[in-house]
Design a protein around this motif. Sequence first.
Motif, PDB file in Angstrom:
ATOM      1  N   LYS A  17     -10.570  -5.894  -2.504  1.00  0.00           N
ATOM      2  CA  LYS A  17      -9.771  -6.849  -1.728  1.00  0.00           C
ATOM      3  C   LYS A  17      -8.371  -6.319  -1.435  1.00  0.00           C
ATOM      4  O   LYS A  17      -7.805  -6.583  -0.366  1.00  0.00           O
ATOM      5  N   ASP A  18      -7.798  -5.550  -2.358  1.00  0.00           N
ATOM      6  CA  ASP A  18      -6.429  -5.077  -2.195  1.00  0.00           C
ATOM      7  C   ASP A  18      -6.271  -4.195  -0.956  1.00  0.00           C
ATOM      8  O   ASP A  18      -5.268  -4.284  -0.246  1.00  0.00           O
ATOM      9  N   THR A  19      -7.261  -3.342  -0.687  1.00  0.00           N
ATOM     10  CA  THR A  19      -7.179  -2.444   0.464  1.00  0.00           C
ATOM     11  C   THR A  19      -8.158  -2.805   1.577  1.00  0.00           C
ATOM     12  O   THR A  19      -8.176  -2.141   2.611  1.00  0.00           O
ATOM     13  N   GLU A  44      -2.087   1.470  -8.152  1.00  0.00           N
ATOM     14  CA  GLU A  44      -1.026   0.468  -8.200  1.00  0.00           C
ATOM     15  C   GLU A  44       0.271   1.164  -7.800  1.00  0.00           C
ATOM     16  O   GLU A  44       0.813   1.993  -8.547  1.00  0.00           O
ATOM     17  N   ALA A  45       0.738   0.855  -6.584  1.00  0.00           N
ATOM     18  CA  ALA A  45       1.808   1.644  -5.979  1.00  0.00           C
ATOM     19  C   ALA A  45       3.138   1.522  -6.709  1.00  0.00           C
ATOM     20  O   ALA A  45       3.860   2.520  -6.858  1.00  0.00           O
ATOM     21  N   ALA A  46       3.505   0.330  -7.154  1.00  0.00           N
ATOM     22  CA  ALA A  46       4.828   0.142  -7.751  1.00  0.00           C
ATOM     23  C   ALA A  46       5.018   1.030  -8.977  1.00  0.00           C
ATOM     24  O   ALA A  46       6.083   1.617  -9.181  1.00  0.00           O
ATOM     25  N   GLY A  47       3.984   1.157  -9.791  1.00  0.00           N
ATOM     26  CA  GLY A  47       4.070   1.980 -10.987  1.00  0.00           C
ATOM     27  C   GLY A  47       3.436   3.340 -10.836  1.00  0.00           C
ATOM     28  O   GLY A  47       3.420   4.121 -11.801  1.00  0.00           O
ATOM     29  N   PRO A 258       0.338   2.550   7.300  1.00  0.00           N
ATOM     30  CA  PRO A 258      -0.469   2.048   6.180  1.00  0.00           C
ATOM     31  C   PRO A 258       0.278   2.184   4.853  1.00  0.00           C
ATOM     32  O   PRO A 258       0.919   3.196   4.579  1.00  0.00           O
ATOM     33  N   ARG A 259       0.153   1.176   4.031  1.00  0.00           N
ATOM     34  CA  ARG A 259       0.931   1.078   2.791  1.00  0.00           C
ATOM     35  C   ARG A 259       0.717   2.265   1.852  1.00  0.00           C
ATOM     36  O   ARG A 259       1.657   2.713   1.185  1.00  0.00           O
TER      37      ARG A 259
END
Length: 297
Positions: A17-19, A44-47, A258-259
């Motif tokens: 679901k995230d992507t 998990e991009a932030a970390g 894209p993120r």
Amino acid sequence: MSRNSTCSPRVEAFFDKDTGTFTYVVYDDVDGAAAIIDPLLDYEAAGARTATTSADAVLAFVSERRLKVEWILETHAHADHLSAAGYLADTLHAPVAIGRGIIQVQQRFKTLFGLGDEFVADGRQFDRLLVEGDQLNIGPMQVQVIATPGHTDDSLTYVIGDAAFIGDTVFAVDTGTARTDFPGGDAHCLFASIQKILALPETTRIFLCHDYPGSKREAQPQTSIAEQKLDNVHLKNGTDEAAFVQMRLQRDATLPVPRLILPALQVNIRGGRLPEPDANGIRYFRLPLNKMGHDAQ
């Protein structure tokens, strides 16, 4: 003997679901031979943390059904998620295949990321580089390879019996078609590739690489040729090439980067493997500043 012209392989879809990404296990119920298509590595991009939760769910399914995975197939080098092909290849001892156009993708992004001599942009990170007309065997089933560039140089469609795995060429009918503003993208090529897909037999089941349903509906892994011809918002009413290209260029100019494109491409051009660790044992991604997006310097 191949049953490709008449077989209807079993297909199990896994959705992230995230992507908005689908991973597929396609397999023969009798023989147990299987392939995994477009596997996903959690990120998990932030970390800047990776995990194999999604890939492990695929492995659990394969183990439960006692399947023998003979190929790991990438439809292209994805820009929106990291590939778990390397992890699955090591676990299952299965080869990884992608389109030969990956060499052009590697060359472009080697330059963008400033990679040194340790990264060789010749496709050697994959076990098989495929072109139009190639065939692979999955037990008694045969995989027909169709080159479908336009979104990327290396984009392929895999036809296995009555199932076609089309990558990012088209999406669900309410979403449309793939963007063509990445390096190597071409709206004219994408239009021609879509025509190849729409020319497949009407009974062909089309399996999407992504879906972005939002809150309006459930994620949809499968569509049909008839549905795409009638209702795809970018193709319906017999949209011709000139109109399609104009629409695609105008739309692409409004789309955000894209993120996960920067970490994703650094893994995906390596065959789904992380960069090698530095002398301190830590792996690093490289982030080129002011080089992505329509207003990049």
